[in-house]
Design a protein around this motif. Structure first.
Motif, PDB file in Angstrom:
ATOM      1  N   LYS A  26      -5.949  -1.483  -0.863  1.00 20.72           N
ATOM      2  CA  LYS A  26      -4.564  -1.114  -1.128  1.00 20.72           C
ATOM      3  C   LYS A  26      -3.649  -1.730  -0.078  1.00 20.72           C
ATOM      4  N   GLN A  49      -7.686  -1.361  -6.884  1.00 17.15           N
ATOM      5  CA  GLN A  49      -8.166  -0.811  -5.623  1.00 17.15           C
ATOM      6  C   GLN A  49      -9.414   0.041  -5.796  1.00 17.15           C
ATOM      7  N   TYR A  50      -9.755   0.397  -7.043  1.00 12.88           N
ATOM      8  CA  TYR A  50     -10.942   1.207  -7.299  1.00 12.88           C
ATOM      9  C   TYR A  50     -12.173   0.308  -7.379  1.00 12.88           C
ATOM     10  N   TYR A  55      -4.740  11.317  -7.507  1.00 18.37           N
ATOM     11  CA  TYR A  55      -3.905  10.619  -6.529  1.00 18.37           C
ATOM     12  C   TYR A  55      -2.420  10.873  -6.779  1.00 18.37           C
ATOM     13  N   ARG A  90      -9.018  12.862  -5.553  1.00 15.51           N
ATOM     14  CA  ARG A  90      -8.760  11.583  -4.912  1.00 15.51           C
ATOM     15  C   ARG A  90      -9.913  11.302  -3.957  1.00 15.51           C
ATOM     16  N   ALA A  97      -8.603   4.909  -0.565  1.00 17.58           N
ATOM     17  CA  ALA A  97      -7.809   4.566  -1.750  1.00 17.58           C
ATOM     18  C   ALA A  97      -8.678   4.243  -2.958  1.00 17.58           C
ATOM     19  N   SER A  98      -9.990   4.303  -2.797  1.00 21.43           N
ATOM     20  CA  SER A  98     -10.936   4.036  -3.875  1.00 21.43           C
ATOM     21  C   SER A  98     -11.867   5.225  -4.006  1.00 21.43           C
ATOM     22  N   GLU A 153     -12.135  -1.414   2.824  1.00 21.02           N
ATOM     23  CA  GLU A 153     -11.261  -0.378   3.362  1.00 21.02           C
ATOM     24  C   GLU A 153     -11.593  -0.082   4.824  1.00 21.02           C
ATOM     25  N   HIS A 209      -6.790   3.027   5.559  1.00 23.68           N
ATOM     26  CA  HIS A 209      -6.783   3.444   4.154  1.00 23.68           C
ATOM     27  C   HIS A 209      -7.296   4.875   3.982  1.00 23.68           C
TER      28      HIS A 209
END
Length: 450
Positions: free
Chosen positions: A51, A66-67, A275, A290, A294-295, A302, A306
């Motif tokens: 991200k 980002q996943y 998220y 979440r 970010a994943s 990351e 992050h």
């Protein structure tokens, strides 16, 4: 992010089935904290666009996803960073599904994994049984594309479920009902519209999905069925393999079972928010979900920047619970099944806070309002939770030294929760002092009787 309770189609008119009317069980509402485990074939590459690495337009968001668990989709998008990574790392002729034979978590110990989650305060655990890539983490009879026939050579869901119950937590199971890229021939998903356009709705796939979910129910007796995205439309009618019949059998066998809202039908269990921030108390039980980063799946790109800080994590839990929600916090193990060190650190920090303040989280319900955000500089902002006639006041910035009590509790007395036991604080002019030993904490909790 999408709110899935808005999806209730297709309109079947008089042919629409009746769904079981089952309230969200009290055990779930009391649990407050659960853990998602996104672990699967995507954990082998463990790669997603971090991200903030690119300035991305909305229409390109899926290209720079980002996943990491979306690797199987992103790798098919022409020109995506994931596609370049795949070619450079595994060679241009290697497919995503070839990676199944590279996955050998021989040292994986489910007991170690689950103990880290329950020590952090988790009351239920939800592993991904099959994500959108179609790779099944149990010994299914529906497809050879599974962990027993390929790669690991062992039933990972069985091991995780057994360890979860051993540690006294409830078992939930994530299942991707609408998307299975292994048995589909659609182009890659590149927008939210594609998310619902490029999915199979035929009778054969509807039976396939139903057979897999029925296997999971029969084999593992889950306390939660956590479906993702939607359910194939070909299985939303009165068919014996249809969703209404399937969920009817599930609740008949498990009256305390719980489901979420991502089925694409009029039946919603608890609502999900991914998220996203919920500003006020929701009347209906809901769940925030979440990752610590970010994943959801482990993303080797990351770093600490992050990842939620200790304060952000504890404040998130308090905020969600104050608004009638549960927090389903995700960990993304490496391919070998170990949790990355920075995630382990956050789990330890959360567990330490919960051991002192857990009574103000577990079994609580929202109060008349969720908190007071805007306060003078010498007073901490607060969130509220309640249990019977006890109001819990969560000071979110204890370093400020004082908390203003709500008028309903202004007479005190006030007890602050500490590791050594409750500490009584005096009340003067509606203000109470935060004990010195708590002022360095990321959040401190007081209780007062109404």
């Amino acid at each position: 992010m999408l709110n899935f309770e808005d999806r209730t189609g297709p309109d079947l008119g008089s042919d629409a089935p009746e769904y079981p009317n089952v309230p969200v069980a009290d055990w779930y509402r009391d649990a407050k904290l659960g853990f998602f485990i996104h672990w699967g074939l995507y954990s082998v590459p463990a790669w997603g666009t971090p991200k903030g690495a690119y300035k991305v337009q909305v229409e390109d968001a899926y290209t720079y996803h980002q996943y990491a668990e979306w690797y199987a989709n992103t790798v098919r998008i022409l020109g995506s960073p994931t596609q370049r990574h795949q070619a450079q790392t595994y060679g241009p002729g290697t497919t995503y599904e070839d990676l199944a034979d590279l996955w050998h978590p021989d040292t994986f110990d489910a007991d170690v994994l689950i103990s880290q989650l329950t020590d952090a305060g988790g009351k239920y655990v939800v592993p991904t049984t099959k994500h959108h890539d179609g790779f099944c983490l149990w010994g299914t009879k529906t497809t050879p594309f599974n962990v027993v026939s390929r790669g690991p050579g062992r039933d990972l869901i069985k091991e995780i479920a057994e360890a979860t119950r051993k540690h006294g937590a409830r078992v939930g199971l994530y299942f991707s009902g609408a998307l299975d890229w292994h048995v589909s021939e659609f182009p890659p998903i590149e927008s939210d519209t594609d998310l619902f356009r490029f999915r199979r709705n035929d009778a054969d796939y509807s039976r396939y999905a139903a057979d897999q979910l029925q296997e999971l129910v029969d084999n593992f007796s889950p306390d939660i069925l956590w479906n993702d995205i939607d359910w194939p439309d070909g299985g939303k009618g009165r068919e014996p393999y249809g969703l209404a019949a399937l969920l009817g059998r599930y609740f008949d066998g498990n009256p305390d079972g719980v489901i979420n809202d991502r089925w694409g039908v009029p039946l919603h269990g608890y609502l999900t928010r991914e998220y996203s921030h919920v500003p006020e108390i929701l009347e209906k039980p809901w769940e925030a979900t979440r990752g610590l980063g970010a994943s959801f799946g482990f993303n080797q790109n990351e770093g600490p920047e992050h990842t939620l800080t200790e304060a952000e994590l504890v404040h998130l839990l308090i905020d969600v619970v104050s608004k009638n929600g549960n927090l389903l916090l995700n960990v993304g193990p490496r391919a070998d099944g170990t949790i990355p060190e920075i995630q382990q650190e956050r789990l330890r920090q959360l567990g330490a806070w919960m051991r002192v303040n857990g009574e103000a989280i577990y079994g609580t319900r929202p109060w008349t309002r969720c908190g007071e955000e805007f306060t003078p500089a010498d007073r901490s902002p607060v969130s509220y939770t309640a249990k019977g006639d006890v109001l819990y006041i969560h000071a979110l910035d204890p370093a400020r030294g004082q908390v203003a009590l709500p008028a309903e509790a202004a007479s005190g007395p006030v007890e602050w929760l500490t590791a050594a036991g409750p500490v009584t604080s005096t009340v003067a002019n509606g203000l109470t002092t935060i004990p010195a030993e708590l002022r360095s904490q990321v959040a401190a909790t007081a209780r007062v009787r109404l």
